[in-house]
Scaffold this motif. Structure first.
Motif, PDB file in Angstrom:
ATOM      1  N   GLN A 112      -5.144   2.366  -3.352  1.00 21.61           N
ATOM      2  CA  GLN A 112      -5.651   1.795  -2.106  1.00 21.61           C
ATOM      3  C   GLN A 112      -4.491   1.356  -1.202  1.00 21.61           C
ATOM      4  O   GLN A 112      -4.530   1.558   0.015  1.00 21.61           O
ATOM      5  CB  GLN A 112      -6.549   0.595  -2.402  1.00 21.61           C
ATOM      6  N   SER A 118      -3.447   2.141   5.274  1.00 24.15           N
ATOM      7  CA  SER A 118      -4.197   1.301   4.356  1.00 24.15           C
ATOM      8  C   SER A 118      -4.414  -0.098   4.944  1.00 24.15           C
ATOM      9  O   SER A 118      -3.453  -0.836   5.200  1.00 24.15           O
ATOM     10  CB  SER A 118      -3.443   1.166   3.033  1.00 24.15           C
ATOM     11  N   PRO A 119      -5.678  -0.521   5.144  1.00 26.59           N
ATOM     12  CA  PRO A 119      -5.923  -1.892   5.624  1.00 26.59           C
ATOM     13  C   PRO A 119      -5.494  -2.934   4.600  1.00 26.59           C
ATOM     14  O   PRO A 119      -5.074  -4.037   4.968  1.00 26.59           O
ATOM     15  CB  PRO A 119      -7.431  -1.919   5.874  1.00 26.59           C
ATOM     16  N   LEU A 120      -5.587  -2.600   3.309  1.00 28.27           N
ATOM     17  CA  LEU A 120      -5.161  -3.543   2.279  1.00 28.27           C
ATOM     18  C   LEU A 120      -3.661  -3.796   2.370  1.00 28.27           C
ATOM     19  O   LEU A 120      -3.214  -4.949   2.310  1.00 28.27           O
ATOM     20  CB  LEU A 120      -5.529  -3.004   0.888  1.00 28.27           C
ATOM     21  N   GLY A 164     -13.048 -10.363   7.977  1.00 29.26           N
ATOM     22  CA  GLY A 164     -12.926  -8.965   7.572  1.00 29.26           C
ATOM     23  C   GLY A 164     -11.767  -8.749   6.620  1.00 29.26           C
ATOM     24  O   GLY A 164     -11.874  -7.981   5.643  1.00 29.26           O
ATOM     25  N   ASP A 165     -10.631  -9.423   6.884  1.00 26.68           N
ATOM     26  CA  ASP A 165      -9.486  -9.321   5.980  1.00 26.68           C
ATOM     27  C   ASP A 165      -9.817  -9.889   4.606  1.00 26.68           C
ATOM     28  O   ASP A 165      -9.421  -9.338   3.573  1.00 26.68           O
ATOM     29  CB  ASP A 165      -8.283 -10.071   6.563  1.00 26.68           C
ATOM     30  N   THR A 168     -11.790  -7.360   2.728  1.00 24.93           N
ATOM     31  CA  THR A 168     -10.963  -6.232   2.292  1.00 24.93           C
ATOM     32  C   THR A 168     -10.233  -6.549   0.989  1.00 24.93           C
ATOM     33  O   THR A 168     -10.201  -5.733   0.056  1.00 24.93           O
ATOM     34  CB  THR A 168      -9.930  -5.878   3.385  1.00 24.93           C
ATOM     35  N   ASP A 171     -12.816  -6.980  -1.986  1.00 23.51           N
ATOM     36  CA  ASP A 171     -13.358  -5.685  -2.400  1.00 23.51           C
ATOM     37  C   ASP A 171     -12.338  -4.888  -3.204  1.00 23.51           C
ATOM     38  O   ASP A 171     -12.693  -4.203  -4.177  1.00 23.51           O
ATOM     39  CB  ASP A 171     -13.797  -4.875  -1.176  1.00 23.51           C
ATOM     40  N   ALA A 172     -11.057  -4.968  -2.816  1.00 22.78           N
ATOM     41  CA  ALA A 172     -10.013  -4.235  -3.537  1.00 22.78           C
ATOM     42  C   ALA A 172      -9.872  -4.749  -4.966  1.00 22.78           C
ATOM     43  O   ALA A 172      -9.786  -3.956  -5.921  1.00 22.78           O
ATOM     44  CB  ALA A 172      -8.682  -4.360  -2.791  1.00 22.78           C
ATOM     45  N   THR A 181     -19.926  -4.389  -6.862  1.00 23.25           N
ATOM     46  CA  THR A 181     -19.959  -5.295  -5.719  1.00 23.25           C
ATOM     47  C   THR A 181     -21.140  -6.250  -5.839  1.00 23.25           C
ATOM     48  O   THR A 181     -22.247  -5.847  -6.193  1.00 23.25           O
ATOM     49  CB  THR A 181     -20.077  -4.487  -4.406  1.00 23.25           C
ATOM     50  N   ARG A 186     -19.624 -12.154  -2.568  1.00 27.33           N
ATOM     51  CA  ARG A 186     -18.820 -11.816  -1.390  1.00 27.33           C
ATOM     52  C   ARG A 186     -19.140 -12.766  -0.238  1.00 27.33           C
ATOM     53  O   ARG A 186     -18.248 -13.207   0.491  1.00 27.33           O
ATOM     54  CB  ARG A 186     -19.087 -10.367  -0.994  1.00 27.33           C
TER      55      ARG A 186
END
Length: 370
Positions: A112, A118-120, A164-165, A168, A171-172, A181, A186
């Motif tokens: 990821q 990659s947003p992560l 949102g961060d 992310t 979730d990772a 999930t 969450r």
């Protein structure tokens, strides 16, 4: 030479010194008091470290020391980054040993991070921290470590509109250890973020696959007891806030507390009852070039304050006081290294509405780029 080049050079140098972190730690036994880690406990740490590549010694590693426990036990922590030799080691391990859950989880997470745009990676960079339950594990060792990510590239701050961060990163971690999930979990993590006051930051996210399912959040930077109390109330923490106030007030009388942080465990039912309290005597910023440097007396007032707590073992506290040292040159087969040792933080654990545990998190950092 930048930090990444220095780390790569140190990894290459360490490869000439041995094959595993167990080989590396074997050189440091005489630098660690048997009051803090006993001989049989040290043997279990070496067994664990013997399954890790020696290149991990180029990033910080260290121990969680329970100052409340008479037994000289410890847990072990180490770090690695994607795109490095240690990362390749785990990738190959996952390919050749389908039963190695840790290697498979690391591989999933690093894929990821390494994905294009990659947003992560934009949030946490490439680094992962592992925490192995050894002294604290019921059977003496847990093979699947806790896994932690820190938003060092794009800090997640209170009132920053970064839900949102938060999602992310959660979730990772959840996906890499193979958990399904959970929408309620969450949502509870998101609520814990949205309750943060301005000037606080989400310092780290963690999961412990060998324990009950929860997301461990470290929220740092509370300026006042009132801010912290309001945060705990707004997140629905089930403990008594007056118990937290009592602990903080005792320490404020004896040491200068700059800021306060908490560790909370978040699950699908909300926050768990145990609270980790970090009273910050030295503000640390991840990108500060002097992040790992402590003055030799920085921690003295806080250790003195700890000495007044009945749960703390005096002999351990005395041994801990000698942990911090000046940069020390070491001479090995491949040449000279420099070793730094320090106290990263001390966590006070409140459970059952009282101070139940005190844990010191100590680190070692090696550099061959000298």
């Amino acid at each position: 030479m930048d930090i990444d080049e220095a780390i790569t050079l140190t990894q290459d140098r360490l490869a000439e010194e041995g094959g595993t972190m167990g080989d590396l730690l074997g050189h440091f036994r005489n630098r660690i008091s048997p009051v803090l880690i006993g001989d049989s406990e040290w043997a279990r740490i070496l067994e664990c470290a013997g399954r890790l590549p020696i290149g991990m010694g180029a990033l910080p590693f260290g121990f969680e020391l329970p100052l409340h426990a008479r037994r000289p036990e410890a847990d072990f922590g180490a770090s690695l980054a994607s795109g490095t030799g240690p990362a390749a080691f785990f990738r190959e391990r996952a390919r050749t040993d389908k039963t190695d859950e840790t290697a498979r989880a690391i591989g999933r997470l690093f894929r990821q991070m390494e994905a294009e745009n990659s947003p992560l990676r934009e949030i946490v960079g490439r680094k992962l921290m592992l925490e192995y339950d050894i002294g604290s594990a019921p059977n003496g060792a847990s093979s699947f470590p806790g896994m932690f990510l820190r938003p060092g590239e794009r800090p997640i701050v209170g009132a920053g509109g970064q839900a949102g961060d938060v999602g992310t990163v959660v979730d990772a971690l959840v996906s890499c250890v193979g958990w399904e999930t959970n929408d309620a979990e969450r949502e509870n993590v998101k609520r814990a973020y949205l309750a943060q006051p301005e000037d606080t930051r989400m310092d780290s996210f963690g999961v412990f696959p060998s324990r009950s399912r929860e997301i461990r959040l470290a929220v740092m930077g509370f300026k006042s007891q009132e801010d912290l109390g309001s945060y705990l109330e707004n997140t629905g923490w089930p403990g008594r806030i007056s118990a937290v106030d009592s602990v903080i007030s005792r320490f404020r009388k004896r040491a200068q507390i700059i800021r306060t942080g908490v560790n909370i465990d978040v699950g699908e039912e909300g926050l768990g009852p145990t609270l980790g309290l970090t009273l910050i005597v030295k503000q640390r910023y991840t990108k500060d070039s002097r992040y790992w440097l402590d003055g030799l007396t920085d921690w003295d007032p806080f250790l003195d304050a700890l000495s007044h707590e009945d749960i703390v073992v005096p002999e351990k506290l005395a041994a801990l006081a000698g942990w911090v040292s000046k940069p020390t040159p070491l001479f090995a087969k491949s040449g000279r290294f420099v070793l730094l040792r320090g106290i990263h933080h001390i966590k006070l654990v409140i459970s059952g509405n009282r101070l139940e545990k005190a844990k010191a998190y100590v680190f070692m950092v090696l550099s061959g780029a000298v």
